[in-house]
Scaffold this active site. Structure first.
Site, mmCIF file in Angstrom:
data_model
loop_
_atom_site.group_PDB
_atom_site.id
_atom_site.type_symbol
_atom_site.label_atom_id
_atom_site.label_comp_id
_atom_site.label_asym_id
_atom_site.label_seq_id
_atom_site.Cartn_x
_atom_site.Cartn_y
_atom_site.Cartn_z
ATOM 1 N N GLY A 10 38.798 71.750 53.232
ATOM 2 C CA GLY A 10 39.288 70.417 52.863
ATOM 3 C C GLY A 10 40.668 70.542 52.230
ATOM 4 O O GLY A 10 40.884 71.413 51.395
ATOM 5 N N ILE A 126 39.897 70.512 45.303
ATOM 6 C CA ILE A 126 39.830 69.473 44.275
ATOM 7 C C ILE A 126 38.552 69.631 43.453
ATOM 8 O O ILE A 126 38.457 69.139 42.347
ATOM 9 C CB ILE A 126 39.888 68.038 44.858
ATOM 10 C CG1 ILE A 126 38.687 67.741 45.764
ATOM 11 C CG2 ILE A 126 41.188 67.765 45.561
ATOM 12 C CD1 ILE A 126 38.468 66.255 46.027
ATOM 13 N N ASP A 127 37.551 70.323 44.020
ATOM 14 C CA ASP A 127 36.240 70.416 43.362
ATOM 15 C C ASP A 127 36.228 71.333 42.133
ATOM 16 O O ASP A 127 35.309 71.274 41.323
ATOM 17 C CB ASP A 127 35.186 70.928 44.351
ATOM 18 C CG ASP A 127 34.868 69.914 45.438
ATOM 19 O OD1 ASP A 127 35.353 68.780 45.339
ATOM 20 O OD2 ASP A 127 34.139 70.271 46.374
ATOM 21 N N MET A 169 33.931 62.838 44.435
ATOM 22 C CA MET A 169 33.573 64.034 45.204
ATOM 23 C C MET A 169 33.016 65.116 44.294
ATOM 24 O O MET A 169 33.178 65.074 43.069
ATOM 25 C CB MET A 169 34.769 64.541 45.999
ATOM 26 C CG MET A 169 34.967 63.763 47.291
ATOM 27 S SD MET A 169 36.250 64.476 48.324
ATOM 28 C CE MET A 169 36.006 63.534 49.832
ATOM 29 N N GLY A 170 32.395 66.085 44.905
ATOM 30 C CA GLY A 170 31.785 67.195 44.160
ATOM 31 C C GLY A 170 30.411 67.451 44.732
ATOM 32 O O GLY A 170 29.456 66.763 44.394
ATOM 33 N N ARG A 266 27.677 47.053 41.344
ATOM 34 C CA ARG A 266 28.470 47.376 42.535
ATOM 35 C C ARG A 266 28.700 48.886 42.571
ATOM 36 O O ARG A 266 28.797 49.527 41.524
ATOM 37 C CB ARG A 266 29.855 46.714 42.460
ATOM 38 C CG ARG A 266 29.844 45.204 42.457
ATOM 39 C CD ARG A 266 29.611 44.640 43.858
ATOM 40 N NE ARG A 266 29.868 43.214 43.901
ATOM 41 C CZ ARG A 266 28.989 42.268 43.594
ATOM 42 N NH1 ARG A 266 27.775 42.601 43.181
ATOM 43 N NH2 ARG A 266 29.315 40.985 43.677
ATOM 44 N N HIS A 272 37.985 60.185 50.117
ATOM 45 C CA HIS A 272 39.151 61.034 50.396
ATOM 46 C C HIS A 272 40.425 60.572 49.713
ATOM 47 O O HIS A 272 41.430 61.297 49.741
ATOM 48 C CB HIS A 272 39.345 61.149 51.905
ATOM 49 C CG HIS A 272 38.259 61.951 52.556
ATOM 50 N ND1 HIS A 272 37.031 61.415 52.850
ATOM 51 C CD2 HIS A 272 38.201 63.251 52.902
ATOM 52 C CE1 HIS A 272 36.266 62.352 53.384
ATOM 53 N NE2 HIS A 272 36.940 63.483 53.422
ATOM 54 N N GLN A 274 40.777 60.712 46.758
ATOM 55 C CA GLN A 274 40.937 61.754 45.731
ATOM 56 C C GLN A 274 41.671 62.989 46.248
ATOM 57 O O GLN A 274 42.155 63.804 45.483
ATOM 58 C CB GLN A 274 39.560 62.214 45.225
ATOM 59 C CG GLN A 274 38.784 61.129 44.530
ATOM 60 C CD GLN A 274 37.298 61.428 44.499
ATOM 61 O OE1 GLN A 274 36.794 61.978 43.535
ATOM 62 N NE2 GLN A 274 36.585 61.083 45.557
ATOM 63 N N ARG A 275 41.691 63.154 47.566
ATOM 64 C CA ARG A 275 42.313 64.350 48.132
ATOM 65 C C ARG A 275 43.715 64.085 48.664
ATOM 66 O O ARG A 275 44.427 65.030 49.011
ATOM 67 C CB ARG A 275 41.447 64.877 49.286
ATOM 68 C CG ARG A 275 40.348 65.721 48.803
ATOM 69 C CD ARG A 275 39.725 66.675 49.761
ATOM 70 N NE ARG A 275 39.992 66.591 51.157
ATOM 71 C CZ ARG A 275 39.056 66.757 52.101
ATOM 72 N NH1 ARG A 275 37.797 66.970 51.732
ATOM 73 N NH2 ARG A 275 39.360 66.724 53.355
HETATM 74 O O1 F6P Z 1 35.440 70.673 49.414
HETATM 75 C C1 F6P Z 1 36.178 69.594 49.017
HETATM 76 C C2 F6P Z 1 35.536 68.300 49.427
HETATM 77 O O2 F6P Z 1 36.462 67.301 49.149
HETATM 78 C C3 F6P Z 1 34.186 68.000 48.786
HETATM 79 O O3 F6P Z 1 34.271 67.465 47.497
HETATM 80 C C4 F6P Z 1 33.588 67.031 49.759
HETATM 81 O O4 F6P Z 1 32.181 67.040 49.708
HETATM 82 C C5 F6P Z 1 34.075 67.560 51.058
HETATM 83 O O5 F6P Z 1 35.265 68.255 50.808
HETATM 84 C C6 F6P Z 1 34.310 66.522 52.101
HETATM 85 O O6 F6P Z 1 34.639 67.162 53.278
HETATM 86 P P1 F6P Z 1 35.190 66.461 54.585
HETATM 87 O O7 F6P Z 1 36.610 66.091 54.335
HETATM 88 O O8 F6P Z 1 35.075 67.514 55.618
HETATM 89 O O9 F6P Z 1 34.354 65.253 54.822
#
Ligand code: F6P
Length: 342
Positions: A10, A126-127, A169-170, A266, A272, A274-275
């Site tokens: 990721g 990011i984890d 995420m996590g 809610r 994503h 977060q990424r």
């Molecule tokens: O490993 C980082 C991560 O962002 C995790 O927190 C999350 O579960 C996973 O990747 C999501 O992966 P993908 O982008 O393949 O759906």
């Protein structure tokens, strides 16, 4: 030296800072040449690469994502995958590889190192779940994004007297949930490492209501499981490394709160977001330090090692120490978040 560079798994903010630092010091100081292997291990397996020029390492510091592309391709999934990777490494005339990745990518790096390929690793995610390093780059940006979201959700939750459940995420480690929960003043933080049942959650919300607080913010990591329930999977399929795709626990918790307490609830899934986007200054600096350390390790011949942050220093540690297990949230930090529950 001729060095192959790849980013796997990721993506995360700060990858380009690492690439830039490796390339700039490598070219300007060591007169290295670089091959950019595209999309993680796929680039080595399928010989998808390009010759990197000085200009490829410029103007990328502030950019999210990775200019090399990424994938979750695992050589182990292909028959003879490692042999192919080694053959291609030799065909490219490489003297070393630098693999920037999380637990999965670095586990492959370790296997190739055991097969005599000179590799240096750089931990990213990011984890923040890689061992032997105090922190990975990307984490600080993800926490900042989640914290901003929590701040925004606070005001609307309060106006509408609602409970808002924020799913972050996590997979196996609740670092983002715990840090963003502390920074954003969450009323409950649910992480994979700590067992909770739904009554524990509603008790905390009730405690707040008894104090005249008619809104709550619950932060939940995607890998959290309610006691006696399984994981919330988005699909039964797994990726090349056997990783499940999680998602939906926030919705489940929100629905249960509403059903049991009659409080309008809610769920918000940050996913994503977060990424993506620009890395924080902290992640740019950590990425830069890791990149400089990685290229130095290559020239010192310290293969099978990865860069690690220990205190304020960057140190080399065996890749094996980084990937032996997932680094989970320590009790002390979670206890701090718990002080503010309810
Ligand atoms: O490993 C980082 C991560 O962002 C995790 O927190 C999350 O579960 C996973 O990747 C999501 O992966 P993908 O982008 O393949 O759906």
């Amino acid at each position: 030296m001729k060095i192959g560079l790849l980013t796997g798994g990721g993506d995360c903010p700060g990858l380009n800072a690492v690439i830039r630092a490796i390339g700039r010091k490598g070219m300007d100081h060591y007169s290295d040449e670089f091959i950019g292997l595209k999309n993680g291990w796929a680039g080595l397996m399928f010989l998808d690469y390009f010759d990197m020029e000085r200009k490829n390492f410029s103007g990328i510091l502030h950019l999210g994502g990775t200019i090399l592309g990424s994938s979750r391709t695992n050589p182990e999934k292909e028959e003879g995958g490692y042999d192919l990777a080694i053959r291609n490494y030799k065909e490219l005339g490489l003297d070393a590889l630098i693999a920037i990745g999380g637990n999965d990518t670095l586990s492959v790096a370790q296997k190739l190192y055991e097969k005599n390929i000179p590799i240096v690793g750089v931990p990213k995610t990011i984890d923040n779940d890689i061992c032997a390093t105090d922190m990975t780059f990307g984490f600080d940006t993800a926490v900042a994004i989640a914290t901003e979201a929590i701040d925004r959700l606070h005001t609307t939750a309060e106006s509408h007297h609602r409970c808002i459940v924020v799913e972050v995420m996590g997979r196996h480690a609740g670092w983002i949930a715990t840090y963003a929960g502390i920074a954003g003043g969450a009323d409950i933080v649910l992480i994979p490492e700590e067992a909770f049942d739904i009554n524990d959650v509603t008790d905390k919300i009730q405690k707040r209501m008894n104090r005249g607080k008619f809104f709550s913010i619950v932060v939940v990591a995607e890998g959290f499981q309610l006691k006696e329930e399984g994981w919330n999977l988005q699909t039964q399929e797994t990726d090349d490394f056997g990783n499940i795709r999680l998602g939906g626990i926030g919705d489940l918790v929100a629905r249960e709160i509403e059903r049991r307490m009659g409080i309008e609830s809610r769920a918000v899934v940050l996913g994503h977001v977060q990424r993506g986007g620009t890395p924080t200054a902290y992640d740019r600096v950590l990425g830069t330090k890791f990149g400089i350390a990685a290229i130095d390790l290559v020239h010192e011949g310290k293969f099978g090692m990865m860069t690690a942050l220990q205190g304020t220093k960057i140190r080399p540690v065996p890749i094996l120490d980084g990937v032996k297990e997932s680094k989970t949230v320590d009790k002390e930090t979670y206890e701090i978040a718990k002080v503010f529950f309810g």
